[in-house]
Design a protein around this motif. Structure first.
Motif, mmCIF file in Angstrom:
data_model
loop_
_atom_site.group_PDB
_atom_site.id
_atom_site.type_symbol
_atom_site.label_atom_id
_atom_site.label_comp_id
_atom_site.label_asym_id
_atom_site.label_seq_id
_atom_site.Cartn_x
_atom_site.Cartn_y
_atom_site.Cartn_z
ATOM 1 N N THR A 63 1.140 -1.624 0.200
ATOM 2 C CA THR A 63 -0.301 -0.236 0.287
ATOM 3 C C THR A 63 1.018 0.852 -0.149
ATOM 4 N N SER A 64 0.693 2.407 -0.275
ATOM 5 C CA SER A 64 1.777 3.493 -1.410
ATOM 6 C C SER A 64 0.273 4.642 -1.656
ATOM 7 N N SER A 65 1.088 5.883 -0.129
ATOM 8 C CA SER A 65 0.767 7.110 -0.951
ATOM 9 C C SER A 65 0.917 7.581 -2.147
ATOM 10 N N LEU A 66 1.816 7.260 -2.455
ATOM 11 C CA LEU A 66 2.077 7.654 -4.158
ATOM 12 C C LEU A 66 1.129 6.725 -5.426
ATOM 13 N N SER A 67 0.814 7.830 -6.424
ATOM 14 C CA SER A 67 -0.200 7.386 -7.103
ATOM 15 C C SER A 67 0.724 6.712 -8.355
ATOM 16 N N ALA A 68 0.292 5.275 -8.874
ATOM 17 C CA ALA A 68 0.400 4.342 -9.870
ATOM 18 C C ALA A 68 1.955 5.084 -10.878
ATOM 19 N N SER A 69 1.448 5.938 -11.326
ATOM 20 C CA SER A 69 2.334 6.488 -11.960
ATOM 21 C C SER A 69 3.872 6.999 -11.660
ATOM 22 N N LYS A 70 3.999 7.054 -10.512
ATOM 23 C CA LYS A 70 5.644 7.287 -9.870
ATOM 24 C C LYS A 70 5.814 6.214 -9.027
#
Length: 55
Positions: free
Chosen positions: A11-18
């Motif tokens: 789980t990440s707070s970054l967007s999928a593109s980043k």
């Protein structure tokens, strides 16, 4: 040469593109972040997209 298959769900707070952008530069970033585990990573066949082969 060893072949390694890894599947991880994070789980990440970054967007999928980043996150994908970081993954595309994994061969450059990994040896700098963790030199004990990654001496070098060689790109065998890659356009940076799905199906890129790194060793």
């Amino acid at each position: 040469m060893d072949v390694v298959y890894v599947e991880i769900e994070i789980t990440s707070s970054l967007s999928a593109s980043k996150v994908f952008k970081v993954y595309t530069y994994f061969d450059i970033i990994a040896p700098k972040i963790n030199p004990e585990s990654y001496k070098t990573i060689t790109v065998i066949k890659s356009d940076g997209g799905v199906g890129s082969i790194r060793a």
